[in-house]
Structure formats: structure tokens, C-alpha cells
Design an enzyme around this catalytic site. Sequence first.
Site, short mmCIF file in Angstrom:
data_model
loop_
_atom_site.label_atom_id
_atom_site.label_comp_id
_atom_site.label_asym_id
_atom_site.label_seq_id
_atom_site.Cartn_x
_atom_site.Cartn_y
_atom_site.Cartn_z
N HIS A 1 28.07 104.09 46.03
CA HIS A 1 28.62 104.53 44.83
C HIS A 1 28.11 103.76 43.77
O HIS A 1 28.02 104.12 42.65
CB HIS A 1 29.88 104.94 44.77
CG HIS A 1 30.15 105.92 45.53
ND1 HIS A 1 30.21 107.51 45.19
CD2 HIS A 1 30.43 106.26 47.11
CE1 HIS A 1 30.59 108.30 46.13
NE2 HIS A 1 30.76 107.48 47.27
N ASP B 1 25.96 100.42 35.77
CA ASP B 1 26.68 101.28 36.56
C ASP B 1 25.82 102.06 37.34
O ASP B 1 24.66 102.49 37.35
CB ASP B 1 27.22 102.24 35.36
CG ASP B 1 28.61 102.77 35.62
OD1 ASP B 1 29.05 102.48 36.75
OD2 ASP B 1 29.21 102.89 34.53
#
Length: 511
Positions: A171, A385
Site C-alpha cells: 500500500h 505517498d
Amino acid sequence: MSASAQDQNPEQFDFVVVANRLPVDRVVNDDGEASWKRSPGGLVTALAPVMTAADGAWVGWHGAPDETVEPFEHDGIQIVPVELSEREVNHYYEGFSNSTLWPLYHDVIVTPEYHRAWWDSYRRVNQRFADATAAVAAEGATVWVQDYQLQLVPKMLRAARPDLRIGFFNHIPFPPVEIFAQLPWRHRVLEGLLGADLIGFQRASDASNFMGAVRRILGFTIRGQQVHVQDEEGKLTHISRAEAHPISIDAQAVAKMANDPKVQARAKEIRRGLGNPDVVLLGVDRLDYTKGIGHRLKAFDELLEDGRLEVGGAALVQVASPSRERVEKYKELRDEIELTVGRINGQHDTMSHTAVRYLHHSYPFEEMVALYLASDVMLITALRDGMNLVAKEFVAAHVDSRGALILSEFAGAADQLKHALLVNPHDIDALKERIIEAVRMPTTEAQRRMRIMRRQISTNDVNRWSRRFLKSLSADPAESAHRTENRTTGAGDRDQEPDSAPEPDSVHQEH
């Protein structure tokens, strides 16, 4: 679960998710009675519908150290708790996962720490997760391992249960090989990941970084997106694939909530509470050094000093959800952000208006959607991110196609939301110009951009993400080699969609 599997062992399942945390949290009522409720984590939001439909099992830690909890069923999901000691929480989770891997994988924004005791704990805990998974997986089951805390589990599972179909999803970003190579246990981590049949990443660049590390560090043969995994004698054992599968959100649920009259009334109440400024700017993040909160505060502060924005006409709301508060770097960050907010407000506040409304809390889903609706400009200034689901939630919530999204080009969401105002958050002058551009953007242009982004998100929602990943996982490697693998193309004006659809980043969905 198939009938044959049930006959053989009623405690085994054909689909198993493995994650650091379980999809439930324990709650205690006023009478002291404990029960379980579905947790608001982003991963849970993504996978719970799949789990319920598949009658699957979820293996994970229940959140309390030094406590044993027996398996149980909750909302159609078999819950399989894994026990962690207080020492393991400190070493495996807060130590190796969040003070070694997290900063390393986020381009060393903060210097990683390398401690052998942390690594030993990480390895032992990963083995415990693998053992628990092997015990509940039926013959030939599909197992989906989640995220950087469990990178050794795929190889451990393959050794114990070669009959399983194993997927892994990362992730968070995967760093360039020059950074990843700093990790003392780099061989073991790569080998652990390559135990999976399919390794999913948020961006094509992450998958490319991973392949580069495999090629340079392990020397395995790579053909396209396939890795020919070899044993110590150089014999081919299996083929592992690396693909980009950008995660998304439940766009329909967000839009439904945004259309709720009570939520819309709450949004108006929020604006009134801010003094009805002309423009509400919003930042929503976990309090993490990767999010660039200080960068956006600096840009906003300078715009006030320059007189291009003024308190009363513009207000910045910064939601900073508590995160890893026992890790020293996070304690230091909280002090830094709160001092900065105090300085800005001390310099620019008026008797009737506050420059920055700083909220160090987590909020429920309904309140966050109301806050999105109340805001005109969303500021996503992440320095690195994996995805950033907040950006997608903001877009999905604006059912009126109003508002503007300023989005860091270093967030995975930038690959899909190309009609946001993309920015390098390190460039404070550019960030200031983007803020002014968003504030002054003509309504028709803002609506055009928002409609395109909403179409992209609604088409490529979280259900599509999980469906595409599992479809690719079940495919034969020879067949997958012939597929076109560009998985990060955004919708664009023609609503072009990627072949497949998070560090889940939503504040109300953080785990």
C-alpha cells in the site's frame, strides 16, 4: 467455502486476507460489556465487501498486546486473531515496520533506524502470521497478504503450503534500488515478497523500482513483469509477477453520504462556525512527516503575509489525526506543527476569525464528508505517498462538482487525477500560485475538472480494484504475459480507465 472444504475441515477457508490488523475493533459500553465492531480502516473499507461475499477469513492482530483471543465470526467474516507481546509491538511494529521500513520506503524523508533486534522480531512475527494463515487456508485457497508489515509472509506461506495461490499488495511506495539497497536485510525482504504469485503496487514506478531491486540485488531473470524465481542452486521454482493496481475508494458510499440532507446541513454549519469565509481551504492527514503539512502551512502563512489572502476571507482547516504517538519522530512532528499553527494564528488572527483551525482528532465518516462539502479547496501536499485516498474522497463528496483539488505529484493519486492542480510541494512559490489559482478559478473550469475526476473515481472504485487484482492473481502467468500492463493511466476527458484499480490515507479510515 466449497462443500468439500467444509467436509474436510469446517475451520478452513477458500479465501484468506492477512493484514497487520483485524477488520474489527473492541468496544466497551457503559456497563463494561465488550463487543466488536467493524473498524474504520481504509483496508477494511476496501476488502470487507469481498470478504463477506466470499465467506472468507481474516488473519490479523486484534490490537491489544499480551492477550489471546480465540477465533470468532463477525458480519460474515471469520476473524483469526494473532497474538503479539508488548515487546513485539515495540520491535516488530513501531520499530522495524514504522521506524525502519516506513521512512526507507518514503525516500528517507526521515533517517531509517536499523536494529538487529527489530529485524529478529519482524521475522518471528511474520512467521506467526504465516503459520496462522496456513492453518485456516483450505486446499488450493487464495491468500491475499497486505502491506509492508508482512513482507516475509509470502515466502513462508509458499514453503508451508505450495498449493496456495498467494497475492501481496504493497500500500505504500517502493523506493528506488539505490535507497532500498541500504536495508541490511534486503535479500530476505525481496525473497519474502517473491513468494507471492502476484505482487501489487500503487504505481507503475513502484513496480519498476521493485523489479530493479530484484534484478540488481538478487540477479533473477526478469521478462516483462515476470520474475523467474530461483532456489539457491539456480533452479527455477516459480514465476512471480509485479503489477500496478492503484487502490481506490467506495465512491458510491461517499456520494450517497454527501447527498444526505443532514450531512449537507452539517456542512453549512461548519462554514458558519468558521465565520462564513469566502474560501475554506482544507488539509486532512494523519500526523505524519510524509504528508507535507508544514509545507502547506508555510505557503498559507506567506500568502497571508503577502496580502494575497486575508483572514476572514480565507480560512485553513487542518485535520491532523493522531498517528504512532509513541514513536519519537512523530512526537517531534506534533510539537513542530502545533508551534507553527500557534505562531501563524498569533500573527494573523482577528477578534472574529482564526487563520488556521487545527484539529488533532480522528472523525467519523459522516463528519468528514460534511467537512469535504464545506470546503472549497483541498490541499494534498504529500512529500511521498502510495496513493492518498483523501484526495479521492474529496472529489467523490463534491456531488455538485464544486471545488478544486491541489494534489502533490508525489502522491499515487496524481496518476489518476490528472485534472487536479498538480504541484511539487517542495516548491513553496509554486504551491502558493496553485492555491491562488484554485481560489480564483472560474466556476465553469472548476466544474469541468471536477466532473472528469469524479467520473474517473466512480468508474475505478475500490470494488474494481479488488476484482481486478484477484482476477490477475488467478490468471495463468503465461496468459498474463501477453496482456497490456499500463495500469496507472487516469480517466482523462474520455474517461479512459486503467486495466485495474491504498497506505490507506483517509483520516477516518486509518489503521
